[in-house]
Motif scaffolding. Structure first.
Motif, mmCIF file in Angstrom:
data_model
loop_
_atom_site.group_PDB
_atom_site.id
_atom_site.type_symbol
_atom_site.label_atom_id
_atom_site.label_comp_id
_atom_site.label_asym_id
_atom_site.label_seq_id
_atom_site.Cartn_x
_atom_site.Cartn_y
_atom_site.Cartn_z
ATOM 1 N N GLY A 289 -0.180 -0.451 -11.473
ATOM 2 C CA GLY A 289 0.265 0.204 -10.249
ATOM 3 C C GLY A 289 -0.140 -0.561 -9.009
ATOM 4 O O GLY A 289 0.656 -0.704 -8.068
ATOM 5 N N ILE A 290 -1.370 -1.068 -8.990
ATOM 6 C CA ILE A 290 -1.831 -1.867 -7.846
ATOM 7 C C ILE A 290 -0.968 -3.119 -7.699
ATOM 8 O O ILE A 290 -0.595 -3.516 -6.579
ATOM 9 C CB ILE A 290 -3.310 -2.262 -8.017
ATOM 10 N N ALA A 291 -0.652 -3.762 -8.826
ATOM 11 C CA ALA A 291 0.180 -4.966 -8.782
ATOM 12 C C ALA A 291 1.570 -4.663 -8.227
ATOM 13 O O ALA A 291 2.148 -5.470 -7.492
ATOM 14 C CB ALA A 291 0.294 -5.569 -10.188
ATOM 15 N N LEU A 292 2.097 -3.486 -8.547
ATOM 16 C CA LEU A 292 3.434 -3.119 -8.068
ATOM 17 C C LEU A 292 3.463 -2.843 -6.574
ATOM 18 O O LEU A 292 4.441 -3.188 -5.895
ATOM 19 C CB LEU A 292 3.936 -1.889 -8.835
ATOM 20 N N ILE A 293 2.431 -2.234 -6.050
ATOM 21 C CA ILE A 293 2.461 -1.892 -4.630
ATOM 22 C C ILE A 293 1.955 -3.035 -3.762
ATOM 23 O O ILE A 293 2.156 -3.003 -2.539
ATOM 24 C CB ILE A 293 1.635 -0.617 -4.339
ATOM 25 N N TYR A 294 1.298 -4.042 -4.355
ATOM 26 C CA TYR A 294 0.839 -5.171 -3.554
ATOM 27 C C TYR A 294 2.046 -6.027 -3.174
ATOM 28 O O TYR A 294 2.852 -6.404 -4.029
ATOM 29 C CB TYR A 294 -0.178 -6.007 -4.328
ATOM 30 N N PRO A 295 2.212 -6.364 -1.896
ATOM 31 C CA PRO A 295 3.433 -7.026 -1.417
ATOM 32 C C PRO A 295 3.515 -8.509 -1.722
ATOM 33 O O PRO A 295 3.531 -9.343 -0.819
ATOM 34 C CB PRO A 295 3.372 -6.773 0.090
ATOM 35 N N GLU A 296 3.544 -8.865 -2.977
ATOM 36 C CA GLU A 296 3.750 -10.251 -3.385
ATOM 37 C C GLU A 296 4.782 -10.272 -4.499
ATOM 38 O O GLU A 296 4.765 -9.425 -5.396
ATOM 39 C CB GLU A 296 2.444 -10.886 -3.865
ATOM 40 N N GLY A 297 5.688 -11.263 -4.458
ATOM 41 C CA GLY A 297 6.767 -11.329 -5.438
ATOM 42 C C GLY A 297 6.282 -11.421 -6.872
ATOM 43 O O GLY A 297 6.763 -10.685 -7.753
#
Length: 328
Positions: A289-297
């Motif tokens: 979830g953290i990876a999904l909301i972090y703004p990096e492609g």
């Protein structure tokens, strides 16, 4: 998170047989008139206390149309007594929190705190946001919504704007996306202060209705809203969510990753999705979830791939009761 918690502890909705008749419900929809009237009164500029008084009078008037809801003189007295008792806990919490807010504002501590946030974080974006979050929660404790925004926007928001404008020349105009991100960030956390112990003003009000313990209610509310503490960070790190200076494709992608990310975070924190999660699954789901909301492609792509795998595993191994309910 509330949905996952309800599934985890086995809460269920009403069965079709227990559901009230729709026609009978619609016949009583007029009982909602006082609530709609209060909203209308506030929209046209009537003061809050006056709008509440009109709402009480309208409630008594509306109740008279049905024998089941009609209030006699004794009923009205009992209702006023119960309302006063419920308000006592809220008034005490508000008065105490007001002392704290007054000291912070009058002594200039809040302004000094805002100026020191950027220095304390060493220019790190996440640290500045974290420190600003703490300041906004403290400043928002027990404050009415309007006062909450005035205090947090004038004291805490400048710290975020200063950080985001660090590379801009002195005196440059603040872009609307920067200003809106900063203001929404501090205002959001100022409102979340209503469910953040030890004040948790909304918890005191809720416990007055439910009869529960205020502090315990506040901690449970904060636990269920942990994911909500992450959303304001998305306003700053992913300003596309504000639908300013962005394209439809960017907006749709950000919305998808944000929503799926919050689902994963909620499931990981509660420990339940379509079935109970063990500790390893909870950690993996939360990190996804953290990876999904972090703004990096690349984090979005990795998070999306893992999310799909987790969803398939959860769906295939869901509880038997869940399968029967979905089949039915």
């Amino acid at each position: 998170m509330t949905h996952f918690e309800a599934k985890r502890i086995g809460l269920k909705g009403l069965s079709p047989e227990e559901m009230p008749d729709r026609k009978e419900v619609l016949k009583k929809i007029y009982l909602l008139t006082p609530i709609l009237a209060i909203i209308l009164f506030l929209l046209v500029g009537i003061p809050t206390m006056q709008a509440a008084l009109y709402g009480i009078l309208l409630t008594i008037f509306v109740s008279a149309f049905n024998k089941e809801t009609r209030l006699g003189f004794k009923d009205i007295i009992h209702a006023l007594v119960d309302g006063a008792r419920t308000a006592l806990a809220v008034a005490a919490a508000t008065a105490t929190a007001g002392i704290i807010v007054g000291v912070v504002v009058k002594t200039g501590l809040g302004l000094s705190l805002a100026n020191g946030l950027v220095s304390a974080s060493g220019g790190n974006v996440l640290l500045t946001l974290f420190f600003t979050m703490l300041a906004a929660i403290v400043l928002g404790m027990g404050s009415p919504t309007t006062a909450n925004y005035v205090i947090t926007s004038t004291i805490a928001a400048p710290a975020i704007i200063t950080l985001l404008m660090v590379d801009e020349p002195a005196g440059a105009a603040v872009p609307i996306v920067v200003a809106l991100s900063a203001h929404l960030f501090v205002f959001y956390f100022g409102i979340i202060a209503d469910i953040t112990p030890p004040v948790a003003l909304a918890a005191f009000a809720a416990s007055g209705i439910s009869g529960g313990e205020p502090i315990r209610t506040g901690f449970n509310a904060a636990k269920l809203a942990i994911a909500a503490f992450i959303i304001p960070y998305m306003f700053v790190l992913s300003p596309e969510l504000l639908m300013i200076d962005t394209t439809w494709t960017q907006l749709i992608w950000v919305l998808i990753t944000a929503i799926t990310g919050m689902i994963a975070i909620g499931a990981g924190l509660i420990g339940y999705w379509y079935r109970k999660l063990n500790w390893l699954e909870r950690i993996i789901t939360f990190v996804t979830g953290i990876a999904l909301i972090y703004p990096e492609g690349f984090t979005d792509l990795i998070g999306a791939a893992v999310f799909i795998v987790l969803f398939v595993i959860q769906w295939m191994s869901r509880d038997k009761k869940t399968r029967k309910a979905q089949t039915a």
